[in-house]
Structure formats: structure tokens, C-alpha cells
Write a protein that holds these residues in place. Structure first.
Motif, PDB file in Angstrom:
ATOM      1  N   VAL A 103      51.427  48.369  41.414  1.00  0.00           N
ATOM      2  CA  VAL A 103      50.370  47.564  41.901  1.00  0.00           C
ATOM      3  C   VAL A 103      51.146  46.039  42.196  1.00  0.00           C
ATOM      4  N   HIS A 104      51.014  45.790  43.404  1.00  0.00           N
ATOM      5  CA  HIS A 104      51.623  44.670  43.922  1.00  0.00           C
ATOM      6  C   HIS A 104      50.446  43.627  44.361  1.00  0.00           C
ATOM      7  N   ILE A 105      50.457  42.438  43.670  1.00  0.00           N
ATOM      8  CA  ILE A 105      49.555  41.410  43.932  1.00  0.00           C
ATOM      9  C   ILE A 105      50.191  40.063  44.298  1.00  0.00           C
ATOM     10  N   PRO A 106      49.904  39.363  45.449  1.00  0.00           N
ATOM     11  CA  PRO A 106      50.209  38.261  45.610  1.00  0.00           C
ATOM     12  C   PRO A 106      49.642  37.176  44.667  1.00  0.00           C
ATOM     13  N   ASN A 107      50.522  36.020  44.631  1.00  0.00           N
ATOM     14  CA  ASN A 107      50.231  35.099  43.616  1.00  0.00           C
ATOM     15  C   ASN A 107      48.457  34.484  43.716  1.00  0.00           C
ATOM     16  N   ASP A 108      48.368  34.300  44.990  1.00  0.00           N
ATOM     17  CA  ASP A 108      46.757  33.907  45.233  1.00  0.00           C
ATOM     18  C   ASP A 108      45.781  34.793  44.993  1.00  0.00           C
ATOM     19  N   GLY A 109      46.210  36.089  44.640  1.00  0.00           N
ATOM     20  CA  GLY A 109      45.206  37.281  43.992  1.00  0.00           C
ATOM     21  C   GLY A 109      44.316  37.444  45.209  1.00  0.00           C
ATOM     22  N   SER A 110      44.609  37.470  46.573  1.00  0.00           N
ATOM     23  CA  SER A 110      43.955  37.559  47.779  1.00  0.00           C
ATOM     24  C   SER A 110      43.707  39.153  47.861  1.00  0.00           C
ATOM     25  N   LYS A 111      44.649  40.072  47.528  1.00  0.00           N
ATOM     26  CA  LYS A 111      44.701  41.357  47.864  1.00  0.00           C
ATOM     27  C   LYS A 111      45.658  42.248  46.995  1.00  0.00           C
ATOM     28  N   ALA A 112      45.684  43.471  46.820  1.00  0.00           N
ATOM     29  CA  ALA A 112      46.092  44.290  46.138  1.00  0.00           C
ATOM     30  C   ALA A 112      46.837  45.517  46.762  1.00  0.00           C
ATOM     31  N   VAL A 113      47.863  46.056  46.597  1.00  0.00           N
ATOM     32  CA  VAL A 113      48.373  47.293  47.071  1.00  0.00           C
ATOM     33  C   VAL A 113      48.969  48.170  45.985  1.00  0.00           C
ATOM     34  N   ALA A 114      48.188  49.213  45.798  1.00  0.00           N
ATOM     35  CA  ALA A 114      48.706  50.175  44.708  1.00  0.00           C
ATOM     36  C   ALA A 114      49.537  51.412  45.317  1.00  0.00           C
ATOM     37  N   ILE A 115      50.875  51.418  44.791  1.00  0.00           N
ATOM     38  CA  ILE A 115      51.457  52.663  45.479  1.00  0.00           C
ATOM     39  C   ILE A 115      51.925  53.532  44.311  1.00  0.00           C
ATOM     40  N   ASP A 146      44.794  60.726  54.950  1.00  0.00           N
ATOM     41  CA  ASP A 146      44.280  60.927  56.202  1.00  0.00           C
ATOM     42  C   ASP A 146      45.166  59.788  57.204  1.00  0.00           C
ATOM     43  N   ASP A 147      46.520  59.547  56.784  1.00  0.00           N
ATOM     44  CA  ASP A 147      47.272  58.543  57.630  1.00  0.00           C
ATOM     45  C   ASP A 147      46.673  57.076  57.301  1.00  0.00           C
ATOM     46  N   GLN A 148      45.760  56.767  56.467  1.00  0.00           N
ATOM     47  CA  GLN A 148      45.290  55.417  56.430  1.00  0.00           C
ATOM     48  C   GLN A 148      45.141  55.196  55.231  1.00  0.00           C
ATOM     49  N   PRO A 149      45.389  54.047  54.761  1.00  0.00           N
ATOM     50  CA  PRO A 149      45.269  53.725  53.289  1.00  0.00           C
ATOM     51  C   PRO A 149      44.042  53.767  52.692  1.00  0.00           C
ATOM     52  N   ILE A 150      43.899  54.360  51.607  1.00  0.00           N
ATOM     53  CA  ILE A 150      42.439  54.364  50.760  1.00  0.00           C
ATOM     54  C   ILE A 150      42.099  52.957  50.270  1.00  0.00           C
ATOM     55  N   THR A 151      40.873  52.603  50.314  1.00  0.00           N
ATOM     56  CA  THR A 151      40.330  51.067  49.874  1.00  0.00           C
ATOM     57  C   THR A 151      39.286  51.686  48.944  1.00  0.00           C
ATOM     58  N   ALA A 152      38.838  50.447  48.398  1.00  0.00           N
ATOM     59  CA  ALA A 152      37.804  50.440  47.527  1.00  0.00           C
ATOM     60  C   ALA A 152      36.319  50.281  48.222  1.00  0.00           C
ATOM     61  N   ASN A 153      36.469  50.386  49.737  1.00  0.00           N
ATOM     62  CA  ASN A 153      35.313  50.187  50.518  1.00  0.00           C
ATOM     63  C   ASN A 153      34.941  51.833  51.000  1.00  0.00           C
ATOM     64  N   VAL A 186      46.271  62.122  45.506  1.00  0.00           N
ATOM     65  CA  VAL A 186      45.268  61.388  46.573  1.00  0.00           C
ATOM     66  C   VAL A 186      44.115  61.427  45.730  1.00  0.00           C
ATOM     67  N   ARG A 187      43.842  62.411  44.675  1.00  0.00           N
ATOM     68  CA  ARG A 187      42.678  62.411  43.886  1.00  0.00           C
ATOM     69  C   ARG A 187      42.460  61.477  43.348  1.00  0.00           C
ATOM     70  N   GLN A 188      43.716  60.846  42.456  1.00  0.00           N
ATOM     71  CA  GLN A 188      43.851  59.802  41.485  1.00  0.00           C
ATOM     72  C   GLN A 188      43.560  58.464  42.437  1.00  0.00           C
ATOM     73  N   GLN A 229      40.117  44.623  50.094  1.00  0.00           N
ATOM     74  CA  GLN A 229      41.508  44.022  49.733  1.00  0.00           C
ATOM     75  C   GLN A 229      42.397  44.740  48.754  1.00  0.00           C
ATOM     76  N   LEU A 230      41.817  45.751  48.306  1.00  0.00           N
ATOM     77  CA  LEU A 230      42.452  46.771  47.608  1.00  0.00           C
ATOM     78  C   LEU A 230      43.055  48.138  48.280  1.00  0.00           C
ATOM     79  N   GLU A 231      44.299  48.217  48.421  1.00  0.00           N
ATOM     80  CA  GLU A 231      44.848  49.502  49.253  1.00  0.00           C
ATOM     81  C   GLU A 231      45.430  50.542  48.320  1.00  0.00           C
TER      82      GLU A 231
END
Length: 466
Positions: free
Chosen positions: A82-94, A453-460, A231-233, A289-291
Motif C-alpha cells: 500500500v502506497h500512501i503520499p504523506n498528505d494522505g490524499s489517496k492510496a494505491v494497494a498493489i 477489467d483493465d481499470q483499477p478497482i476502487t472503494a466506490n 481480484v477477489r481479495q 481515492q483508494l485504488e
């Protein structure tokens, strides 16, 4: 997954001082690592039959969780960076598929999910051979060795510096999902898998406890096997984040209390992590903002020398993918005959029975632009490693990539500044070197697609998956 819940509850957790004091911690992170403008967290799902304090789970509970027969190894079934910039504005989980065939420092090339178990077993044997008899102390120290090696493996593979570490076991996953009232998921088709116990109809479901474990653990009967499980996870974590971010969870003292109890029983964090400060940093994060992404792979059915079929990956490609996904620049890696830093001199020592191999390897490296040093023989060894002095990690990784045979890197205070020492093991092969050169010279334009589906999964919203 538990840590994601913890971070996303943000301000709701800040007042729960009792939870922080009761968390189980472990000494696995080097606190002297330089800050790089972001926080990188390694989340680990352990196939563990113990709780966070090392107490065995009751057999009856394991049967309920469909844990199956333990093979005695502490394998890591889920790995997420999980990569999170210091401003906490977004997160990317790889996600890192558990069968990815990678270099494990000190152990050669194997599936990444065995890194923890291999290092733990080696440390346990070392302690026992040294005369230690305290089983609890041996367990703690060997687990720390396992986590450290896993962290080094992920750092070497992704090019990221791990700032924090968290692991959760089977029990914790089940209890956390029940504490938040279940997670909404959606399937494209009916599934009935006797191995995991997953039996769901097509469409949306709200699942928790044993059902949640069945959903995220199934890989048999899925079109893409382990990649579909990844993907399930991801969609499950997205659903969990969405549920925790909702007012219904944050405003419910009962749910928060149950969540705290579940985390205390099942989550292990690295020592020194300021969880309250981190929660405050993350309180502005929203679902959009969570991918969730997955590293690129080359071959899903790669035949390995020792470990059966695995997932073939290209470390250079993964580092490029991670840096592009997170927006962080990575040091340029040498390709083909790209020049090395002039100040770096490479010494090569042959730890195999193949005469003249040190000279051959050194010629290969000098042809790529490296400065040739001394060649010699050394004691017999199985794996190839590049040793570097303080500050030489980037240069060592370049040489390891240039060797192309699964070489690992490790710091050695005895190595002279400006030098690198390559110790050639029996795992080195010239054919591996040629394959690496070809891959570097002819980068894949369309690598095997990340699952989804070629698009990042988000929490929306809720994404339907296989």
C-alpha cells in the motif's frame, strides 16, 4: 486487510488508546531508513493457525474456518503493498500474487509466499543449534527473521522502501468481517468449489466470517486461477473500506468495539508505528481515492527447477509499474550494455565447481559498462548474491539485474566503498543472463494484463468478478 480497516477508520480510532496499548508488535522495520515523501506499507495475510500472541487456535475453530490441514509452514497467502503520499490524499494497494517466482535474499529464486517460511525455518534451526531451548523466544525471533526477509524480498522486487508492516491471520480476517456487519461483493456466475467451500450464486451477496474466507481463498475453478483470487481479495478489501468509511460503522460504538477486539487478537504491527498519528493523517481519505492494482506478470504457468509451476515476473518491469502507479520515480536500471556508475568497481568470486566462471561473469559485467575488479574463488554456495557497502544498494540492484539469474543483494560492512562483491552460486546460469538481456532489449509492449477489467478497482461501488 485489518490494517486497511484501521487506517480508514481514522479519527474514530484516535480516541481508542486502550487498543493501541494492547496491539501486538514486532521488531522488523529499520527505523533509520530515509523518508521518501510517502508511506509504503506491506500487508500480509498469514496462513497461520495461531493468534497474534502465538497461541494455537482451537481445532473446532479451525474446522469452522475450513483451514484445512496445515503443512507446518508459515506461508503468506496474501501480499499487498500500500502506497500512501504523506498528505494522505489517496492510496494505491498493489497485490503481489503469492506464486510469483522471485529472488529471495539468501535463498535463491522461489515463490514469494515461501520467503517468510524459509527464513523462519533457517533462523529456528540456527537458534536451536546455538543451544536455545526457550520455545517462545525461538518462535518470536524466528518469526521476526521471516518477516524481515519477506520485507527485503518485496523491497528488492518493487523498488519501494517498506515503512510499515502488518500481518493478520485466518481468525482475524473472519472476526473483523463480522465486526463490521459483513462486506458486499458481487459474482458474475455461480460458484461451487469443494476445496475452499465457496458456494455462491450469481449476483450480489453480503458475506462475513467463514463465508468471507471462502470467497477470498477460492482459486480452483476460476478462469485465471490465482489471478482471479487476487481480484477477489481486491474487491473484498474495497468493499470493506466502503463499509468502514460509512457513517453506519464510524458512528456505531458497538461495531468499533468489536472491531478493536478482533484486531487485538489477530493483527501484528511493526514496533514504533504511531497508529494514532497515522489514523489522523488518513481521516480525509475517501473511497474514490483508494485504488487496487496488480503487478504485471509474464507467464502464469512457468515451470521452475524446484518449486513446480509458478508465476513468472520481470523485476525491472515491476519496478517500472510500481513507480508509474504510485507516481514515484525510481532509479534507472541498466538495460543491455548501459553504462554503470564510473565509481563502482565489481569484484567477482566463484562459489561453484565451474572453472573460470568468475572471469566469465566479470567479462559479462564489463561488457555492460561496469568497471572490472578482481576475480577469485570462494567457498561453495548455492545462491548468487551481490554484496554492497553502506549507500551502495542501488548500484548492487543494478548489478543483480544485469546478472539476470535471480541474484539477490545484501549489505556487507566489510565491502570497500565504491566496490561491489559478486558471489556466484550454483543457481547462476549463462542462459538466464541471455534471457534477461533479451527481455531488457525487447521490452514487452503488451505484458500479461493485470487481473480485472483493465481499470483499477476502487472503494466506490461494487465490482462484479469471476
Amino acid at each position: 486487510m485489518s490494517l486497511l480497516v484501521m487506517s480508514l477508520t481514522g479519527y474514530a480510532w484516535a480516541a481508542m488508546q486502550g487498543l493501541v496499548s494492547a496491539l501486538t508488535t514486532t521488531d522488523v522495520i529499520d527505523g533509520n531508513k530515509p523518508a521518501d515523501g510517502a508511506r509504503d506499507i506491506l500487508l500480509v495475510g498469514m496462513d497461520s493457525r495461531t493468534d497474534a500472541q502465538g497461541n494455537p487456535l482451537p481445532e473446532g475453530l479451525l474446522d469452522q474456518l475450513r483451514a484445512g490441514v496445515s503443512d507446518g509452514e508459515a506461508n503468506t497467502d496474501t501480499l499487498i503493498l500500500v502506497h500512501i503520499p504523506n498528505d494522505g490524499s489517496k492510496a494505491v494497494a498493489i497485490s503481489l500474487p503469492r506464486d510469483s517466482y522471485v529472488a529471495i535474499p539468501g535463498f535463491g529464486k522461489h515463490k514469494i509466499n515461501s520467503a517468510y517460511a524459509r527464513a523462519k525455518a533457517a533462523e529456528r534451526k540456527k537458534l536451536q543449534d546455538a543451544g536455545q531451548t526457550d520455545s517462545k523466544s525461538i518462535e518470536v525471533q524466528s518469526n521476526q527473521a521471516g518477516a524481515r526477509t519477506l520485507i527485503q524480498t518485496v523491497e528488492q522486487l518493487t523498488g519501494s522502501t517498506i515503512d510499515n508492516y502488518a500481518s493478520v491471520n485466518l481468525l482475524g480476517f473472519s472476526e473483523i468481517t463480522k465486526a463490521i456487519g459483513g462486506v458486499d461483493v458481487c459474482l458474475k456466475d455461480n460458484v461451487d468449489d469443494p476445496y475452499s467451500g465457496a458456494k455462491f450464486t450469481k449476483g450480489q451477496h453480503t458475506i462475513s466470517g467463514v463465508e468471507a474466507l471462502e470467497f477470498v481463498r477460492q482459486r480452483h475453478g476460476l478462469p485465471r486461477g490465482d489471478l482471479d483470487r487476487v481480484v477477489r481479495q481486491q474487491v473484498f478489501m474495497a468493499g470493506m473500506a466502503r463499509k468502514v468509511l460509512s457513517a453506519g460503522t464510524l458512528a456505531d460504538p458497538g461495531k468499533l468495539s468489536s472491531l478493536a477486539d478482533a484486531v487485538k487478537k489477530s493483527v501484528v504491527l511493526n514496533q514504533g508505528w504511531d497508529i494514532i498519528g497515522f489514523a489522523q493523517q488518513m481521516k480525509g481519505l475517501t473511497g474514490g481515492q483508494l485504488e487496487f492494482r496488480t503487478i504485471p506478470v509474464l507467464n502464469m504457468d512457468y515451470n521452475t527447477p524446484e518449486d513446480g509451476q509458478a508465476i513468472q515476473v520481470d523485476p525491472a518491469q515491476i519496478r517500472k509499474f510500481v513507480s508509474g502507479t504510485t507516481g514515484e520515480s525510481q532509479p534507472a536500471q541498466p538495460t543491455g550494455a548501459g553504462p554503470a556508475k564510473p565509481a563502482t568497481t565489481v569484484d567477482v568470486r566463484n562459489g561453484t565447481s565451474r572453472a573460470g566462471l568468475a572471469s566469465t561473469v566479470l567479462q559479462t559485467l564489463t561488457s555492460k559498462g561496469y568497471t572490472g575488479g578482481q576475480t577469485s574463488n570462494t567457498t561453495a554456495r548455492k545462491s548468487t548474491v551481490v554484496r554492497y557497502p553502506a549507500g551502495g544498494q542501488a548500484a548492487a540492484q543494478q548489478v543483480a539485474d544485469a546478472l539476470g539469474s535471480g541474484a539477490t543483494i545484501e549489505q556487507d560492512p566489510t565491502v570497500t566503498a565504491g566496490h561491489l562483491v559478486v558471489l556466484i552460486g550454483n543457481d547462476y546460469s549463462a542462459s538466464s543472463d541471455r534471457v534477461a538481456q533479451q527481455a531488457a532489449a525487447e521490452p514487452t509492449e503488451n505484458p500479461a494484463p493485470a487481473p480485472g477489467d483493465d481499470q483499477p478497482i476502487t472503494a466506490n461501488g461494487i465490482t462484479c468478478v469471476n
